[in-house]
Scaffold this motif. Structure first.
Motif: not given
Length: 209
Positions: A27-44
Motif C-alpha cells: 500500500a505504501a508508495s514512493t510518492r507518499t514517502i517522498s512527500g512526507e520526507a519533503g524531498v522530490n521523487m528524483a532524489m528518492l
C-alpha cells in the motif's frame, strides 16, 4: 557535503520505515514517502532506485547497525564462547523497543509469508545476524566449552523466538504476564532483565559442559 548526503538518506529511511510499517509494502508508495520526507521523487530514485530498493535499504540499515557489533564480538579472541553469547543476549534484548516501527514492519511483512523475490532478499538480510550467533555457538562446541550434542540451531531459535513471541504477540504475552508489554517502563525495568536472566540461565544449563 558527504554528511549532508548521509543525513538526507537517513531522513528518507526514517520516514520510509514509518510509512512502510503503517501501510505495509504493497500500500505504501514512493510518492507518499517522498512527500512526507519533503524531498522530490528524483532524489528518492537517485538514492534508492525503486520502492523495492528503498524497502531493502530500510532493513539493511537496521541490521547493519547490529551486524558490526556481532562480528567484532565473534572475532574477539580475548573472550570465550559463553562470554560472547552472554554479551550478545545483553545487547540483543537491550535493542527491544516497544511500539517500534521496525518491529511492526518485520511482523507485518513476514506474517504475509509470500513467496517472492523481495521476501527472499529480506530473509537473507535478517539471516546474516542469525548466522553470526550460530557461529558463536559452533565455535564454543569446537573449543570444547559447549556440549558437542547441543542443538545449535534450536539454541539460536530459542533466543530469537523468545524475543519474537514477546514483541510480535504482545496481546497474548501481556495477558500471560499480567502486564502490558507495550508499556515502555515495564519493558525496560522489569521485562528486559527477566528475559535476559531466563535466556542466560537456560542456555548456560543447556550448552555448558
Amino acid at each position: 557535503m558527504e554528511k549532508d548526503k548521509s543525513d538526507k538518506k537517513d531522513h528518507i529511511l526514517d520516514v520510509a520505515e514509518k510509512v512502510f510499517s503503517d501501510l505495509g509494502y504493497d500500500a505504501a508508495s514512493t510518492r507518499t514517502i517522498s512527500g512526507e520526507a519533503g524531498v522530490n521523487m528524483a532524489m528518492l530514485n537517485y538514492y534508492f532506485g525503486s520502492k523495492e530498493g528503498l524497502f531493502l535499504a530500510v532493513f539493511e540499515r537496521k541490521i547493519e547497525m547490529f551486524r558490526s557489533m556481532l562480528q567484532n564480538l565473534g572475532n574477539d579472541a580475548s573472550m570465550n564462547a559463553w562470554d560472547k553469547l552472554d554479551a550478545f543476549i545483553e545487547a540483543f534484548i537491550n535493542k527491544v523497543v516497544v511500539n517500534s516501527c521496525f518491529a511492526k514492519l518485520i511482523n507485518r511483512e513476514m506474517s504475509l509469508n509470500r513467496r517472492d523475490g523481495l521476501m527472499d532478499k529480506i530473509g537473507d538480510i535478517l539471516l546474516t545476524n542469525v548466522l553470526e550467533v550460530k557461529k558463536i555457538i559452533d565455535d564454543g562446541k569446537a573449543s570444547g566449552q559447549f556440549r558437542q550434542e547441543a542443538d545449535t540451531e534450536m539454541a539460536v531459535a530459542t533466543i530469537f523466538g523468545t524475543k519474537n513471541y514477546i514483541t510480535n504477540t504482545s496481546l497474548v504475552a501481556s495477558k500471560m504476564l499480567g502486564n502490558d508489554v507495550n508499556d515502555a517502563a515495564y519493558m525496560e525495568n522489569e521485562l528486559k532483565p527477566r528475559i535476559k536472566k531466563y535466556l542466560k540461565e537456560l542456555l548456560k544449563a543447556y550448552l555448558l559442559k
